[in-house]
Design a protein around this motif. Sequence first.
Motif, PDB file in Angstrom:
ATOM      1  N   GLN A 140       0.808  -1.219   0.000  1.00 28.97           N
ATOM      2  CA  GLN A 140       0.000   0.000   0.000  1.00 28.97           C
ATOM      3  C   GLN A 140       0.844   1.272   0.000  1.00 28.97           C
ATOM      4  OE1 GLN A 140      -3.466   0.194  -0.481  1.00 28.97           O
ATOM      5  NE2 GLN A 140      -2.919  -1.912  -1.039  1.00 28.97           N
ATOM      6  N   ARG A 141       1.997   1.193  -0.648  1.00 26.00           N
ATOM      7  CA  ARG A 141       2.826   2.380  -0.823  1.00 26.00           C
ATOM      8  C   ARG A 141       2.533   2.994  -2.187  1.00 26.00           C
ATOM      9  NH1 ARG A 141       8.656  -0.230   0.359  1.00 26.00           N
ATOM     10  NH2 ARG A 141       7.840  -1.572  -1.299  1.00 26.00           N
ATOM     11  N   LEU A 142       2.400   4.295  -2.216  1.00 27.13           N
ATOM     12  CA  LEU A 142       2.180   4.994  -3.474  1.00 27.13           C
ATOM     13  C   LEU A 142       3.419   4.845  -4.352  1.00 27.13           C
ATOM     14  CD1 LEU A 142       0.439   6.974  -5.190  1.00 27.13           C
ATOM     15  CD2 LEU A 142       1.635   8.838  -4.005  1.00 27.13           C
ATOM     16  N   LEU A 143       3.215   4.578  -5.635  1.00 26.55           N
ATOM     17  CA  LEU A 143       4.318   4.452  -6.583  1.00 26.55           C
ATOM     18  C   LEU A 143       4.371   5.710  -7.441  1.00 26.55           C
ATOM     19  CD1 LEU A 143       3.627   0.774  -7.701  1.00 26.55           C
ATOM     20  CD2 LEU A 143       5.324   1.559  -6.035  1.00 26.55           C
ATOM     21  N   ALA A 144       5.536   6.357  -7.482  1.00 32.50           N
ATOM     22  CA  ALA A 144       5.596   7.628  -8.208  1.00 32.50           C
ATOM     23  C   ALA A 144       7.018   7.978  -8.623  1.00 32.50           C
ATOM     24  CB  ALA A 144       5.029   8.755  -7.341  1.00 32.50           C
ATOM     25  N   TRP A 145       7.093   8.737  -9.715  1.00 30.06           N
ATOM     26  CA  TRP A 145       8.330   9.422 -10.049  1.00 30.06           C
ATOM     27  C   TRP A 145       8.427  10.636  -9.140  1.00 30.06           C
ATOM     28  CZ3 TRP A 145      11.428   6.704 -12.950  1.00 30.06           C
ATOM     29  CH2 TRP A 145      10.925   5.866 -13.942  1.00 30.06           C
ATOM     30  N   VAL A 146       9.636  10.966  -8.716  1.00 30.38           N
ATOM     31  CA  VAL A 146       9.811  12.075  -7.779  1.00 30.38           C
ATOM     32  C   VAL A 146      10.648  13.168  -8.452  1.00 30.38           C
ATOM     33  CG1 VAL A 146      10.632  12.768  -5.497  1.00 30.38           C
ATOM     34  CG2 VAL A 146       9.722  10.458  -5.848  1.00 30.38           C
ATOM     35  N   TRP A 147      10.030  14.327  -8.617  1.00 34.66           N
ATOM     36  CA  TRP A 147      10.712  15.476  -9.203  1.00 34.66           C
ATOM     37  C   TRP A 147      11.038  16.478  -8.101  1.00 34.66           C
ATOM     38  CZ3 TRP A 147      11.875  15.562 -14.395  1.00 34.66           C
ATOM     39  CH2 TRP A 147      11.219  14.631 -15.202  1.00 34.66           C
ATOM     40  N   VAL A 148      12.275  16.970  -8.088  1.00 34.36           N
ATOM     41  CA  VAL A 148      12.683  17.996  -7.129  1.00 34.36           C
ATOM     42  C   VAL A 148      13.276  19.156  -7.923  1.00 34.36           C
ATOM     43  CG1 VAL A 148      14.066  18.543  -5.105  1.00 34.36           C
ATOM     44  CG2 VAL A 148      13.193  16.219  -5.416  1.00 34.36           C
TER      45      VAL A 148
END
Length: 290
Positions: free
Chosen positions: A163-171
């Motif tokens: 139940q962890r959100l899956l995402a690309w992470v932009w900073v």
Amino acid sequence: MILFPASVFAHPGTLDELGGHFRNSDCTYLLHEPTALAKQAKTKEELVKLIQKYNGNERCKRNLTPERIDLDGHTLGGKEDNASLRLGRTYKAALVKCIDGDTAKFRVNGHVYTTRFLFIDTPESTIEVEPYGKEASQFTCSRLKKGDIVLETDGNTLFDKYQRLLAWVWVDDRLLQEELAKAGLVEDFYDYGDYKYEQRIRKAYEEARQNGVGIYSGHSAEEKPKVDSKTKAEPAQTNPQTEEETNKADRERNREQEERTSEPSSGLVLYTLLGAAAAAGVYWLIRQLK
């Protein structure tokens, strides 16, 4: 058969059926990953009753009060509205907590999501500490604390089996997964589908391997690279002609010094003559007195 309370065997970080655990030092209940059961509670008072029913730590839950519950950024009052998130969308996010090199907690649309970074695996640094695990964790956390964060959902599913959100992470418009790969801190990949930036990550990963960066430097995280003996500075070569000339000049100086010391100086001659004259005068005076 001897039975022991469940709390005897529980590691301080083991989660109960509600998704939390007691911190044994002060018996504070930490709700890390609220399960569907925990989300039934609309208030902390209701959550206290659920904890007393489902948690096995008899010592701590005996005196549990709402004030001793830490929601860890989560909210009570019903199931989080995961339907507000869609695949293929971007969402502004705020950092809640750094976890390791490829996982963090973010607040999105008022909800806190434990987020697994899409596609990459970095060395472990939580339960098990692997080589370069701490470096990957520090790299990720330092980036997340210094810029504006945007999460981008992708692939075939929003959440993994935990139940962890899956995402690309932009900073600050830079893809964090790609930066980790360039730094040589990605050791493997995982696939839950076809991903938008997969080739970018693989390219950065291969460049890190070819350049011997991070994990692929051939050294452990604690080991400093040794200086190649071939690259050590060598003593400067002396010009043979210059050395010969120098030796010749030294010999000439020594010879001149010897000649000077072998010849009596004028001062020494004068001193000798004066001494002889004085002796003669004394001798003459003695003869006269007789």
